[in-house]
Scaffold this active site. Structure first.
Site, PDB file in Angstrom:
ATOM      1  N   GLY A 139      -2.441  -4.080   2.834  1.00  0.00           N
ATOM      2  CA  GLY A 139      -1.260  -3.207   2.925  1.00  0.00           C
ATOM      3  C   GLY A 139      -1.567  -1.977   3.766  1.00  0.00           C
ATOM      4  O   GLY A 139      -0.796  -1.601   4.658  1.00  0.00           O
ATOM      5  N   HIS A 140      -2.717  -1.357   3.502  1.00  0.00           N
ATOM      6  CA  HIS A 140      -3.116  -0.188   4.302  1.00  0.00           C
ATOM      7  C   HIS A 140      -3.334  -0.597   5.760  1.00  0.00           C
ATOM      8  O   HIS A 140      -2.950   0.125   6.687  1.00  0.00           O
ATOM      9  CB  HIS A 140      -4.427   0.398   3.770  1.00  0.00           C
ATOM     10  CG  HIS A 140      -4.362   0.901   2.365  1.00  0.00           C
ATOM     11  ND1 HIS A 140      -5.095   0.338   1.347  1.00  0.00           N
ATOM     12  CD2 HIS A 140      -3.663   1.921   1.805  1.00  0.00           C
ATOM     13  CE1 HIS A 140      -4.845   0.996   0.215  1.00  0.00           C
ATOM     14  NE2 HIS A 140      -3.981   1.954   0.469  1.00  0.00           N
ATOM     15  N   GLN A 149      -2.649  14.992  -7.189  1.00  0.00           N
ATOM     16  CA  GLN A 149      -1.540  14.081  -7.494  1.00  0.00           C
ATOM     17  C   GLN A 149      -1.803  13.203  -8.711  1.00  0.00           C
ATOM     18  O   GLN A 149      -0.998  12.325  -9.026  1.00  0.00           O
ATOM     19  CB  GLN A 149      -1.169  13.257  -6.262  1.00  0.00           C
ATOM     20  CG  GLN A 149      -2.161  12.193  -5.861  1.00  0.00           C
ATOM     21  CD  GLN A 149      -1.775  11.552  -4.541  1.00  0.00           C
ATOM     22  OE1 GLN A 149      -1.864  12.161  -3.491  1.00  0.00           O
ATOM     23  NE2 GLN A 149      -1.323  10.303  -4.587  1.00  0.00           N
ATOM     24  N   GLY A 172       3.992   3.666   3.305  1.00  0.00           N
ATOM     25  CA  GLY A 172       4.373   2.338   2.826  1.00  0.00           C
ATOM     26  C   GLY A 172       5.589   2.371   1.904  1.00  0.00           C
ATOM     27  O   GLY A 172       5.691   3.227   1.020  1.00  0.00           O
ATOM     28  N   LYS A 180       6.133   0.520  -0.476  1.00  0.00           N
ATOM     29  CA  LYS A 180       5.749   0.288  -1.879  1.00  0.00           C
ATOM     30  C   LYS A 180       5.913   1.565  -2.696  1.00  0.00           C
ATOM     31  O   LYS A 180       6.309   1.528  -3.854  1.00  0.00           O
ATOM     32  CB  LYS A 180       4.307  -0.185  -1.950  1.00  0.00           C
ATOM     33  CG  LYS A 180       3.967  -0.669  -3.319  1.00  0.00           C
ATOM     34  CD  LYS A 180       2.507  -0.925  -3.490  1.00  0.00           C
ATOM     35  CE  LYS A 180       2.108  -0.417  -4.832  1.00  0.00           C
ATOM     36  NZ  LYS A 180       1.125   0.636  -4.774  1.00  0.00           N
ATOM     37  N   ASP A 181       5.633   2.707  -2.060  1.00  0.00           N
ATOM     38  CA  ASP A 181       5.802   3.998  -2.723  1.00  0.00           C
ATOM     39  C   ASP A 181       7.081   4.640  -2.183  1.00  0.00           C
ATOM     40  O   ASP A 181       7.040   5.632  -1.443  1.00  0.00           O
ATOM     41  CB  ASP A 181       4.568   4.862  -2.463  1.00  0.00           C
ATOM     42  CG  ASP A 181       3.315   4.204  -3.013  1.00  0.00           C
ATOM     43  OD1 ASP A 181       3.106   4.256  -4.229  1.00  0.00           O
ATOM     44  OD2 ASP A 181       2.563   3.591  -2.230  1.00  0.00           O
ATOM     45  N   GLN A 191       7.856   8.298  -2.731  1.00  0.00           N
ATOM     46  CA  GLN A 191       6.938   9.111  -1.930  1.00  0.00           C
ATOM     47  C   GLN A 191       7.452   9.217  -0.480  1.00  0.00           C
ATOM     48  O   GLN A 191       7.404  10.294   0.124  1.00  0.00           O
ATOM     49  CB  GLN A 191       5.546   8.468  -1.958  1.00  0.00           C
ATOM     50  CG  GLN A 191       4.551   9.081  -1.009  1.00  0.00           C
ATOM     51  CD  GLN A 191       3.146   8.573  -1.279  1.00  0.00           C
ATOM     52  OE1 GLN A 191       2.503   8.984  -2.225  1.00  0.00           O
ATOM     53  NE2 GLN A 191       2.661   7.655  -0.449  1.00  0.00           N
ATOM     54  N   SER A 205      -2.229  -3.374  -4.063  1.00  0.00           N
ATOM     55  CA  SER A 205      -2.464  -2.019  -4.536  1.00  0.00           C
ATOM     56  C   SER A 205      -3.945  -1.866  -4.850  1.00  0.00           C
ATOM     57  O   SER A 205      -4.571  -2.810  -5.345  1.00  0.00           O
ATOM     58  CB  SER A 205      -1.648  -1.769  -5.807  1.00  0.00           C
ATOM     59  OG  SER A 205      -2.121  -0.600  -6.460  1.00  0.00           O
ATOM     60  N   ARG A 249      -5.027  -0.336  -7.199  1.00  0.00           N
ATOM     61  CA  ARG A 249      -5.145  -0.424  -8.661  1.00  0.00           C
ATOM     62  C   ARG A 249      -5.170  -1.867  -9.160  1.00  0.00           C
ATOM     63  O   ARG A 249      -5.510  -2.104 -10.323  1.00  0.00           O
ATOM     64  CB  ARG A 249      -4.008   0.350  -9.337  1.00  0.00           C
ATOM     65  CG  ARG A 249      -4.146   1.861  -9.143  1.00  0.00           C
ATOM     66  CD  ARG A 249      -3.147   2.663  -9.958  1.00  0.00           C
ATOM     67  NE  ARG A 249      -3.491   4.067  -9.978  1.00  0.00           N
ATOM     68  CZ  ARG A 249      -2.880   5.017  -9.251  1.00  0.00           C
ATOM     69  NH1 ARG A 249      -1.885   4.713  -8.454  1.00  0.00           N
ATOM     70  NH2 ARG A 249      -3.276   6.271  -9.317  1.00  0.00           N
TER      71      ARG A 249
HETATM   72  P1  AMP Z   1      -2.624   4.839  -1.287  1.00  0.00           P
HETATM   73  O1  AMP Z   1      -3.993   4.780  -0.710  1.00  0.00           O
HETATM   74  O2  AMP Z   1      -2.402   3.842  -2.371  1.00  0.00           O
HETATM   75  O3  AMP Z   1      -2.189   6.231  -1.640  1.00  0.00           O
HETATM   76  O4  AMP Z   1      -1.654   4.367  -0.136  1.00  0.00           O
HETATM   77  C1  AMP Z   1      -1.728   4.884   1.164  1.00  0.00           C
HETATM   78  C2  AMP Z   1      -0.533   4.397   1.937  1.00  0.00           C
HETATM   79  O5  AMP Z   1      -0.521   2.976   1.949  1.00  0.00           O
HETATM   80  C3  AMP Z   1       0.803   4.842   1.308  1.00  0.00           C
HETATM   81  O6  AMP Z   1       1.715   5.173   2.345  1.00  0.00           O
HETATM   82  C4  AMP Z   1       1.219   3.606   0.562  1.00  0.00           C
HETATM   83  O7  AMP Z   1       2.620   3.518   0.381  1.00  0.00           O
HETATM   84  C5  AMP Z   1       0.723   2.519   1.489  1.00  0.00           C
HETATM   85  N1  AMP Z   1       0.581   1.240   0.780  1.00  0.00           N
HETATM   86  C6  AMP Z   1      -0.104   1.018  -0.372  1.00  0.00           C
HETATM   87  N2  AMP Z   1       0.024  -0.269  -0.746  1.00  0.00           N
HETATM   88  C7  AMP Z   1       0.804  -0.875   0.186  1.00  0.00           C
HETATM   89  C8  AMP Z   1       1.308  -2.206   0.363  1.00  0.00           C
HETATM   90  N3  AMP Z   1       1.038  -3.186  -0.504  1.00  0.00           N
HETATM   91  N4  AMP Z   1       2.074  -2.463   1.444  1.00  0.00           N
HETATM   92  C9  AMP Z   1       2.370  -1.475   2.341  1.00  0.00           C
HETATM   93  N5  AMP Z   1       1.917  -0.199   2.229  1.00  0.00           N
HETATM   94  C10 AMP Z   1       1.158   0.094   1.173  1.00  0.00           C
END
Ligand code: AMP
Length: 281
Positions: A36-37, A61, A147, A149-150, A153, A185, A187
């Site tokens: 995703g990232h 956060q 993303g 997904k959030d 945000q 994710s 997580r």
């Molecule tokens: P995080 O490291 O989880 O804070 O996410 C960093 C960025 O990656 C944020 O903009 C999230 O929305 C995005 N992101 C996380 N998971 C996904 C996913 N499965 N698909 C697309 N973007 C994602």
């Protein structure tokens, strides 16, 4: 790919791109990178000549009792993934670089941050808005990629950028999923094999509700009831929240007469999973 951890090193690397006339795209993350990232990095590469990625597990956060301490961290593996994905610069600051002694500013985006995740995780979006505002100020990108997904945000960041008049274009990339539909994710790494098997039921329940809408149901109350019914069939997931909101304002709607976001959170054991779909309008 170069890795920097201080503000002067970040600024001089970005300045060297600017001197060459390159546009800069920025992808903020908390690391533990997955596909995703990397899709965000790919989108950033299409948007600009140089791609800067940050990895910073932002203490502001996380609420008390959340997973700040145990959040997965593996900088060496992440750097390798980013290098393969074609990122140009990794900014991986320590906490006292992001929040040096005397740091006193909190960015609060009212409205869009107040419902849903904002109501259930007090202070979360202040932490997000504060770190994103500082990162945008440090990197000064032309484009920043987030993303879907959030989703809330994304709404908070778009409001922040518009209200402060920041000269950056915000792009939102679609959610990348495992083959069984589970949204990727960091997580997900916490899930036991049994919980992992149950987890895709969240996305299936969101899709089932979207289908109920496609079949003609427009009342929010009915759609949320359909969602609760669908998620209730997976006994290993506990429903935490489900909201049907205007996709732009994040305010609850009574009926679907414009694009809406159906966003939900469930618990699989100790792990909280979120996902969403957009439909209508
Ligand atoms: P995080 O490291 O989880 O804070 O996410 C960093 C960025 O990656 C944020 O903009 C999230 O929305 C995005 N992101 C996380 N998971 C996904 C996913 N499965 N698909 C697309 N973007 C994602």
């Amino acid at each position: 790919m170069k890795t920097v951890s201080t503000v002067p090193d970040l600024r001089s690397a970005v300045a060297s791109y600017r001197e060459k006339g390159q546009r800069v795209a920025f992808v903020p993350t908390m690391g533990a990178l997955h596909a995703g990232h990397l899709a965000l990095v790919e989108q950033a590469r299409r948007a600009a000549g140089k791609v800067v990625v940050s990895i910073f597990v932002n203490p502001k956060q996380f609420g008390p009792g959340e997973d700040f301490e145990r959040y997965p961290r593996d900088l060496a593996a992440d750097a390798e993934k980013l290098r393969e994905a074609g990122a140009d610069l990794l900014f991986a600051p320590a906490v006292d670089v992001m929040y040096p002694p005397g740091f006193s500013t909190t960015v609060h985006v009212a409205g869009v941050s107040e419902g849903m995740e904002g109501a259930r995780r007090p202070g979360h979006f202040d932490g997000v808005a504060t770190v994103v505002a500082r990162l945008l100020g440090l990197v000064l990108p032309d484009v920043a990629v987030f993303g879907q997904k959030d989703a809330q945000q994304c709404a908070v960041v778009m409001r922040l950028v518009a209200d402060l008049g920041l000269p950056v274009e915000v792009l939102v990339a679609p959610t990348v999923r495992e083959s069984d539909g589970l949204a990727m994710s960091s997580r997900n790494a916490y899930l036991s094999p049994e919980e992992r098997k149950a987890a895709p039921a969240l996305f299936r329940a969101l899709l089932a509700t979207q289908l109920v809408h496609e079949l003609g149901e427009r009342k929010a109350e009915k759609l949320l009831a359909a969602f609760r019914l669908a998620i209730g069939t997976e006994l290993r997931l506990e429903l935490d929240s489900a909201d049907l909101v205007d996709a732009a304002t994040m305010r609850p709607v009574e009926k679907v007469d414009r694009p809406v976001l159906l966003a939900a959170a469930v618990r699989a054991g100790r792990t909280r999973l979120i996902d969403n779909v957009v439909f209508g309008g």
